[in-house]
Design a protein around this motif. Structure first.
Motif, PDB file in Angstrom:
ATOM      1  N   ARG A 157       0.348  -1.225  -0.012  1.00  0.00           N
ATOM      2  CA  ARG A 157       0.248   0.389  -0.180  1.00  0.00           C
ATOM      3  C   ARG A 157       0.859   1.391   0.272  1.00  0.00           C
ATOM      4  O   ARG A 157       1.971   1.597   0.630  1.00  0.00           O
ATOM      5  CB  ARG A 157      -1.233  -0.045   0.842  1.00  0.00           C
ATOM      6  CG  ARG A 157      -1.907  -1.124   1.137  1.00  0.00           C
ATOM      7  CD  ARG A 157      -3.298  -0.274   1.998  1.00  0.00           C
ATOM      8  NE  ARG A 157      -2.757  -0.747   3.462  1.00  0.00           N
ATOM      9  CZ  ARG A 157      -2.508   0.144   4.573  1.00  0.00           C
ATOM     10  NH1 ARG A 157      -2.765   1.757   4.376  1.00  0.00           N
ATOM     11  NH2 ARG A 157      -2.565  -0.151   5.874  1.00  0.00           N
ATOM     12  N   GLU A 159       0.905   4.019   0.940  1.00  0.00           N
ATOM     13  CA  GLU A 159       0.398   4.534   2.551  1.00  0.00           C
ATOM     14  C   GLU A 159       1.575   4.253   3.384  1.00  0.00           C
ATOM     15  O   GLU A 159       2.358   5.203   4.281  1.00  0.00           O
ATOM     16  CB  GLU A 159      -0.899   5.003   3.226  1.00  0.00           C
ATOM     17  CG  GLU A 159      -2.316   5.644   2.806  1.00  0.00           C
ATOM     18  CD  GLU A 159      -2.914   4.112   2.077  1.00  0.00           C
ATOM     19  OE1 GLU A 159      -3.804   4.189   2.728  1.00  0.00           O
ATOM     20  OE2 GLU A 159      -2.428   3.711   1.342  1.00  0.00           O
ATOM     21  N   ARG A 162       5.334   5.038   2.008  1.00  0.00           N
ATOM     22  CA  ARG A 162       5.522   6.260   2.145  1.00  0.00           C
ATOM     23  C   ARG A 162       6.446   6.516   3.664  1.00  0.00           C
ATOM     24  O   ARG A 162       6.988   7.189   4.541  1.00  0.00           O
ATOM     25  CB  ARG A 162       4.277   6.858   2.196  1.00  0.00           C
ATOM     26  CG  ARG A 162       4.308   7.779   0.437  1.00  0.00           C
ATOM     27  CD  ARG A 162       2.960   8.577   0.713  1.00  0.00           C
ATOM     28  NE  ARG A 162       1.981   8.655   1.931  1.00  0.00           N
ATOM     29  CZ  ARG A 162       1.198   7.915   0.372  1.00  0.00           C
ATOM     30  NH1 ARG A 162       1.152   7.735  -0.639  1.00  0.00           N
ATOM     31  NH2 ARG A 162      -0.429   7.589   1.252  1.00  0.00           N
ATOM     32  N   ASN A 163       5.332   5.706   4.621  1.00  0.00           N
ATOM     33  CA  ASN A 163       6.079   5.754   5.945  1.00  0.00           C
ATOM     34  C   ASN A 163       6.873   4.763   6.394  1.00  0.00           C
ATOM     35  O   ASN A 163       8.125   5.643   7.147  1.00  0.00           O
ATOM     36  CB  ASN A 163       5.080   4.292   6.974  1.00  0.00           C
ATOM     37  CG  ASN A 163       3.180   5.870   7.308  1.00  0.00           C
ATOM     38  OD1 ASN A 163       3.202   6.353   6.672  1.00  0.00           O
ATOM     39  ND2 ASN A 163       2.783   4.862   7.484  1.00  0.00           N
ATOM     40  N   SER A 560       4.510  11.378  10.422  1.00  0.00           N
ATOM     41  CA  SER A 560       3.486  10.709   8.914  1.00  0.00           C
ATOM     42  C   SER A 560       1.749   9.928   9.458  1.00  0.00           C
ATOM     43  O   SER A 560       0.772   9.627   8.705  1.00  0.00           O
ATOM     44  CB  SER A 560       3.678   9.147   8.805  1.00  0.00           C
ATOM     45  OG  SER A 560       3.806   7.802  10.085  1.00  0.00           O
ATOM     46  N   ALA A 562       0.235   9.149  11.453  1.00  0.00           N
ATOM     47  CA  ALA A 562       0.028   7.140  11.191  1.00  0.00           C
ATOM     48  C   ALA A 562      -0.511   6.867  12.769  1.00  0.00           C
ATOM     49  O   ALA A 562      -0.961   7.357  13.674  1.00  0.00           O
ATOM     50  CB  ALA A 562       0.907   6.366  11.278  1.00  0.00           C
ATOM     51  N   ASP A 567       1.623   0.866  12.397  1.00  0.00           N
ATOM     52  CA  ASP A 567       1.659   1.849  10.708  1.00  0.00           C
ATOM     53  C   ASP A 567       3.319   2.177  10.384  1.00  0.00           C
ATOM     54  O   ASP A 567       3.317   2.320   9.137  1.00  0.00           O
ATOM     55  CB  ASP A 567       0.583   2.390   9.882  1.00  0.00           C
ATOM     56  CG  ASP A 567      -0.618   2.041  10.647  1.00  0.00           C
ATOM     57  OD1 ASP A 567      -0.881   0.806   9.927  1.00  0.00           O
ATOM     58  OD2 ASP A 567      -2.140   2.917  10.741  1.00  0.00           O
TER      59      ASP A 567
END
Length: 612
Positions: A157, A159, A162-163, A560, A562, A567
């Motif tokens: 994913r 997201e 990116r984290n 982030s 999150a 995550d």
């Protein structure tokens, strides 16, 4: 080798260039128009439009559209593209061209262009994924437990990717920052001596030394102190640590911390290192941090906010109403004060707008932390209302300072009950009245912690931080007579009510360290058995030293936005301490246990006669 992979080796001007690709798909832009490129990635989506096939190809840099058109794509490639399933890994070759005007996205370079496909090869066939990677906008995610079971797919994913990209950048920024200050990155042992530091150790049995155990480190605390004794002067490490304790959203059994120690330093030196590090890390995420960061004494934080992790983005400070209400003929306040407690509360401007149900919910939250209940007062239409109103002594009404429309919520009892309860009340009220500003960052250093705290049941002393924290030199005379009044040279950095990390100056004198052990009820022979290697090091001559540890996982989670530490960690554990993807922990073969001189003891359940 495939026809796609066998063309001439690309010049390695870009890090992404390999024998199988020339570019990252998501990194293509208008500047690449006209270039012949080779890409590799996963099929994100496929769309068939009457003889035309469009494929969104995904790699860690993002998405680019593959355009398959009989005008430039061979028929066998068209047929192959039409049969592509989600998450299939392909190699694609073609020419980069601008997308038609209506479908361009200038804000995202790879969405301005597309690849006119001339070659396509399947290199990683994929089964139908049990959880979707490509989702429609605002589509709910599958249940977290299912996503953790299929973590490899979940990690695709954008997201989560990116984290993890941000995590990488923050780790490199940490290394650059401390390297520039002359810190040495030194790894400390993972197999260590069991030395309890407030949580349970993970124990590792030794095969060679039967019946003996290593422990996984809860922190590198003792080793980094010994590095200072050894004369290394400045140390840092992005350290893996382990604690066998209950989990929650911001805690994992294994975690990563930014760990430092420096010699010949005072408190201000270490706080300066911490502020500079936070500036560097938040800058990496595009956020400016203003320094110097505010300082607040522990005693003031507890008095004003009920917590050593105060959220300063909103007011609702706690006030003491004990003297105002001391004359009140009200059994709850009278008995609390007589027992040595206080009556403390918060004034809520405009709080009279909260419904009875909302205040009941806030009271339930306070009760969950030990409060007997909330005493309520509100001014409505100029008059005071609430169960306490008719018991107020003369002059109390004006002293409470409630304007029309205000609410006052009070807790009667000892501070160790009222402080956490009112801290929770502050947050519950702020959330319901929307008092917390979006995007605000309020950093604060909490300083002058107490060195010890007393167990409310046994009365025994325990260290607030750890037993290696240096006492404030002005309070050394109180060590024997009033140890709970001794301040520590300790400090925590807090952001918006979340502790980022903390540390202290350490005890460098072995005689003082032994004295502290004694106050904690650790006999000298036990201290030598547990911490003899530290004491031996200190006896060899130790410089003044101190440091801190900041939670890297927590920092990434905050930067982030999150929802959970899970995550921002590639392969996290659940709150039940299970790694669902690989199925750990798991049983071990009895033969392997026997080699370690271990056996699983079966406990009989007397009620049913079964064995668990």
């Amino acid at each position: 080798m495939s026809s796609i992979a066998s063309s001439s080796t690309p010049k390695r001007a870009k890090p992404a260039a390999t024998a199988l690709r020339t570019h990252l798909a998501g990194a293509l832009s208008r500047a690449d128009v006209g270039r012949e490129v080779r890409l590799g990635g996963w099929v994100h989506r496929r769309r068939d439009l009457g003889g035309l096939v469009f494929v969104d190809l995904r790699d860690r840099a993002g998405l680019v559209q593959l355009s398959c058109n009989p005008a430039w794509t061979p028929s066998e490639v068209m047929a192959r593209a039409a049969g592509l399933g989600a998450e299939t890994v392909v190699l694609a070759r073609g020419t980069v061209e601008l997308r038609p005007e209506p479908s361009r996205d200038p804000a995202l370079g790879s969405r301005e262009v597309e690849l006119h496909v001339s070659g396509l090869e399947i290199v990683g066939p994929a089964q139908t994924p049990p959880i979707p990677v490509a989702r429609k906008e605002k589509e709910d995610l599958p249940a977290e437990e299912l996503r953790l079971r299929h973590r490899v797919l979940d990690l695709r994913r954008p997201e989560l990717q990116r984290n993890l990209h941000l995590r990488h950048r923050l780790m490199q920024a940490t290394r650059r920052y401390f390297d520039q200050l002359g810190f040495l990155e030194i790894e400390t042992p993972i197999l260590t001596k069991p030395t309890p530091e407030g949580a349970r150790d993970y124990l590792v049995p030794s095969r060679v030394h039967r019946g003996e155990f290593f422990a996984l480190p809860q922190s590198p605390q003792l080793y980094k102190q010994l590095l200072m004794v050894a004369g290394l002067d400045r140390y840092f490490q992005i350290a893996r640590c382990f604690r066998d304790e209950d989990l929650r959203a911001d805690r994992q059994p294994e975690f990563t911390q930014i760990d430092i120690e420096a010699s010949f330093v005072g408190v201000e030196d270490v706080l300066g290192f911490g502020e500079g590090m936070v500036e560097a890390l938040w800058s990496e995420a595009g956020i400016t941090v203003e320094t110097p960061i505010e300082r607040m004494r522990y005693a003031d934080a507890m008095e004003r906010f009920g917590s050593d992790k105060p959220d300063l983005r909103f007011g609702l400070e706690i006030f003491d109403a004990t003297e105002v209400l001391r004359p009140a003929d009200f059994s709850i306040t009278r008995s609390a004060i007589a027992a040595g407690g206080r009556v403390r509360g918060i004034r809520v401007p405009g709080g009279a707008s909260l419904t009875r149900k909302q205040v009941d919910e806030i009271e339930a939250a306070a009760k969950s932390l030990g409060a007997a209940g909330l005493l309520r007062l509100k001014r409505s239409g100029g008059a005071l209302e609430g169960g306490l109103a008719k018991h107020l002594p003369p002059g109390a009404e004006s002293s409470l300072g409630l304007a029309d429309g205000d609410l006052c919520l009070l807790v009667a009892g000892p501070d160790h009950v009222s402080s956490p309860a009112l801290d929770r009340v502050r947050h519950e009220v702020a959330r319901r009245l929307d008092l917390i500003p979006e995007g605000g960052n309020r950093f604060v250093w909490i300083v002058d912690f107490p060195l010890f705290e007393r167990d409310p049941v046994s009365g025994a002393l325990a260290p607030v931080n750890h037993p290696f924290t240096a006492p404030h030199p002005e309070d050394l005379a109180l060590l024997d007579s009033a140890p709970e009044r001794v301040r520590a040279l300790a400090y925590d950095m807090v952001l918006n009510g979340t502790e980022l990390g903390g540390g202290s100056l350490r005890i460098a004198d072995p005689r003082l360290q032994s004295r502290i052990f004694g106050l904690l009820g650790i006999a000298s022979e036990v201290a030598e058995q547990r911490f003899g290697f530290l004491l031996e090091g200190l006896r060899a001559g130790a410089p003044p030293h101190g440091g801190f540890a900041f939670g890297m996982d927590r920092i990434v989670m905050l930067l982030s936005n999150a929802d959970s530490l899970r995550d921002v960690i590639a392969f996290p554990k659940t709150t039940a301490q299970r790694a669902l993807f690989e199925g750990a922990p798991s049983p071990v073969d009895p033969a392997d246990l026997a080699e370690l001189n271990l056996e699983i003891k079966q406990e009989e359940k007397r009620e049913s006669g079964t064995v668990k």
